[in-house]
Design a protein around this motif. Sequence first.
Motif, short mmCIF file in Angstrom:
data_model
loop_
_atom_site.label_atom_id
_atom_site.label_comp_id
_atom_site.label_asym_id
_atom_site.label_seq_id
_atom_site.Cartn_x
_atom_site.Cartn_y
_atom_site.Cartn_z
N CYS B 53 0.84 -1.20 0.00
CA CYS B 53 0.00 0.00 0.00
C CYS B 53 0.88 1.26 0.00
O CYS B 53 0.56 2.26 -0.63
CB CYS B 53 -0.89 -0.05 1.24
SG CYS B 53 -1.80 1.42 1.51
N LEU B 54 1.98 1.13 0.68
CA LEU B 54 2.91 2.26 0.73
C LEU B 54 3.47 2.55 -0.66
O LEU B 54 3.59 3.71 -1.08
CB LEU B 54 4.05 1.90 1.70
CG LEU B 54 4.63 3.03 2.52
CD1 LEU B 54 3.54 3.70 3.32
CD2 LEU B 54 5.70 2.50 3.45
N VAL B 79 -3.70 11.30 3.45
CA VAL B 79 -4.94 11.16 2.69
C VAL B 79 -4.77 10.11 1.59
O VAL B 79 -5.60 9.22 1.39
CB VAL B 79 -5.36 12.52 2.08
CG1 VAL B 79 -6.49 12.35 1.09
CG2 VAL B 79 -5.76 13.48 3.20
N ILE B 80 -3.64 10.21 0.90
CA ILE B 80 -3.39 9.26 -0.20
C ILE B 80 -3.21 7.84 0.36
O ILE B 80 -3.75 6.87 -0.19
CB ILE B 80 -2.11 9.65 -1.00
CG1 ILE B 80 -2.17 11.12 -1.43
CG2 ILE B 80 -1.89 8.71 -2.18
CD1 ILE B 80 -3.18 11.45 -2.46
N ALA B 81 -2.46 7.75 1.45
CA ALA B 81 -2.21 6.42 2.03
C ALA B 81 -3.51 5.80 2.51
O ALA B 81 -3.75 4.60 2.34
CB ALA B 81 -1.22 6.54 3.19
N ARG B 82 -4.35 6.62 3.12
CA ARG B 82 -5.65 6.10 3.58
C ARG B 82 -6.44 5.56 2.40
O ARG B 82 -7.05 4.50 2.46
CB ARG B 82 -6.40 7.23 4.29
CG ARG B 82 -7.84 6.86 4.61
CD ARG B 82 -8.55 8.01 5.31
NE ARG B 82 -9.99 7.87 5.17
CZ ARG B 82 -10.85 7.98 6.17
NH1 ARG B 82 -10.43 8.24 7.36
NH2 ARG B 82 -12.14 7.86 5.96
N ARG B 83 -6.43 6.33 1.32
CA ARG B 83 -7.20 5.92 0.13
C ARG B 83 -6.66 4.59 -0.42
O ARG B 83 -7.43 3.69 -0.76
CB ARG B 83 -7.08 7.03 -0.92
CG ARG B 83 -8.23 7.07 -1.88
CD ARG B 83 -8.14 8.29 -2.75
NE ARG B 83 -8.64 9.50 -2.10
CZ ARG B 83 -8.26 10.72 -2.41
NH1 ARG B 83 -7.32 10.92 -3.31
NH2 ARG B 83 -8.79 11.76 -1.80
N CYS B 84 -5.33 4.49 -0.51
CA CYS B 84 -4.74 3.24 -1.01
C CYS B 84 -5.10 2.08 -0.09
O CYS B 84 -5.40 0.97 -0.54
CB CYS B 84 -3.22 3.35 -1.10
SG CYS B 84 -2.69 4.49 -2.37
N ALA B 85 -5.05 2.35 1.21
CA ALA B 85 -5.36 1.29 2.18
C ALA B 85 -6.81 0.85 2.04
O ALA B 85 -7.12 -0.34 2.12
CB ALA B 85 -5.08 1.79 3.60
N ILE B 86 -7.69 1.81 1.83
CA ILE B 86 -9.10 1.47 1.68
C ILE B 86 -9.32 0.64 0.41
O ILE B 86 -10.09 -0.32 0.41
CB ILE B 86 -9.97 2.75 1.68
CG1 ILE B 86 -10.04 3.28 3.12
CG2 ILE B 86 -11.37 2.48 1.15
CD1 ILE B 86 -10.74 4.60 3.27
N ASP B 87 -8.62 1.00 -0.65
CA ASP B 87 -8.74 0.21 -1.88
C ASP B 87 -8.35 -1.24 -1.61
O ASP B 87 -9.02 -2.17 -2.07
CB ASP B 87 -7.84 0.80 -2.98
CG ASP B 87 -8.45 2.09 -3.53
OD1 ASP B 87 -9.64 2.34 -3.25
OD2 ASP B 87 -7.73 2.85 -4.20
N ARG B 88 -7.26 -1.42 -0.89
CA ARG B 88 -6.83 -2.79 -0.57
C ARG B 88 -7.82 -3.47 0.36
O ARG B 88 -8.10 -4.66 0.22
CB ARG B 88 -5.45 -2.77 0.09
CG ARG B 88 -4.39 -2.51 -0.92
CD ARG B 88 -3.03 -3.01 -0.55
NE ARG B 88 -2.19 -2.82 -1.72
CZ ARG B 88 -1.80 -3.80 -2.51
NH1 ARG B 88 -2.15 -5.03 -2.25
NH2 ARG B 88 -1.06 -3.55 -3.57
#
Lengths: 340, 193
Positions: B53-54, B79-88
């Motif tokens: 995710c990172l 914000v971006i990391a949260r979004r990527c994490a949510i996608d995963r």
Amino acid sequence: MKDLLWNAIESLDDDLLAEHVEKRDSPKDAAFGQQKKGIRPLRAALIAATAALLSAMLLFTLLFDRTPYAFMDHEGFYQINTGNRTDPAFRHAEDLVTPDELSPIPVTGTIPESITVNGETLAVKDCLLHQGATLLYGLDAEKYTIPFINDHTSPTVTVDALTGRVTGIENVAIDHSPGLGKTAEDYIGYARTAVLTYLPYLDGEGLRIKNYASMLDHSSPNAYGFILFDYYLGDIRTALRVSVFFGGGTIFSIGVYDYFDLSSLDGTPVIDREEHETLLTSFADYACGDMTEIQKTVSDGVLVMGAKGRYAMSYTMTLTAEDPDGKEHTQIFTLEIELD
Amino acid sequence: MKSGSILKSDQEIIALFFARDEQAIRETDLKYRSYLLSVAKNFIHDSEDAAECLNDTYFDVWQKIPPARPSHLKSFLAVIARRCAIDRFKEKTAGKRLPPSMAVPLSELEEVLFHPTEQHELLEAKELATLISRFLKGLPEHSRYLFLSRYYDGKPTKTIAREEKRSVSTVNKELKKLRSDLKDYLTKEGYPV
């Protein structure tokens, strides 16, 4: 539809969200994200005055107070003493706050049903849990509150004003749950939630959080539960210590001693249940000796504790009861948190 | 952050992004890796997933800066990391995709914005996001903060009230007004609510 909304919310404008996150995670001292500008002169003066007052109170306590007290040593064990207080770092917790400084916080769960006044058990009419004033002495750090853990608590995070790094978390997942019969797992669950919630705020590699959770026997209706953290940021060891726990004339300071090695970030306790039991036993032997004797020692409901540190927060619970003559009685129990 | 390492300032890192220098990623990683991992771990608990995710986060940031020039790099990354994490998180939990903490806040919005019989499946989240973003930008700062605390952070109203030193009913009232204003705004913009 919720998915659509969720997707939409997550796709809001980056800058808008970043601004919000910035505001949310920045030190606040007032409503709606108004940010602190640092320790202002007035605040610094107040801190100095508080420190002076505390020193005077401490001196007074050392000289005149002869009440029994309990404290947790640097290994996380509790020691209970009676008689003279010889360590200058120890203070009388009840001296630290006055009712005017307290603001009520919501309490959920079951409150004690009775208190003991002059040997008589009286039904509790009212219960109020106060959040005491945070006493800050000479600490060059900003403090602010980060929302959420559970309904009982309002955690405070200390951030180094210069580096922006979190240097202390206090009042995390403290649960006042007298008589609820919560299990060690409950408390550890709270701790895990707290740890995972706060991880975003802990900046640093080699993070290790040592969590101590105390479970009370709950034979005492006025007992408190608590949790505390020791954590490490790289080579810097910052220990947060909480101690408390007796009310109404009995002590059941049974400590569950739990470590989370969060280097793997999964919150897995590194001490298993069996080891817990061993620790419990050794704790009881070490700290309490003959439990009955200890109960007698504090039969007046004295509550005193202390820990080394430069920084303290107190919680006070006020219980009110009415005797058969209609006279009101109150008993106050205090929980204090210190950072050393 | 290892002691002794010299970290670049956010402005220096952003400048590297603008120069399309890949050192930007390394510096970002050096400075914010732990923090971003922690953000990701709020949604995904597997270390390997978090690490991936990172990488997604860095890639996304690389795409966004430039032209974006965030005034708060750390929050922007979060914000971006949260979004990527949510996608995963969504990939991993297909069928049960909504985190429990968000269910109630989103129900509130859903109640106001959508009639159950309406057909909104064809609507694009992006389109809705653009409209909500515009709506939020037009709000006073404290209203925006309140809205996002509830519907982005998923905080309980009780928590918000405590933070803001207001009563729960005041917060509820303000949120209700915000939802109603949002509905009016979306209607005005031709969005079917």
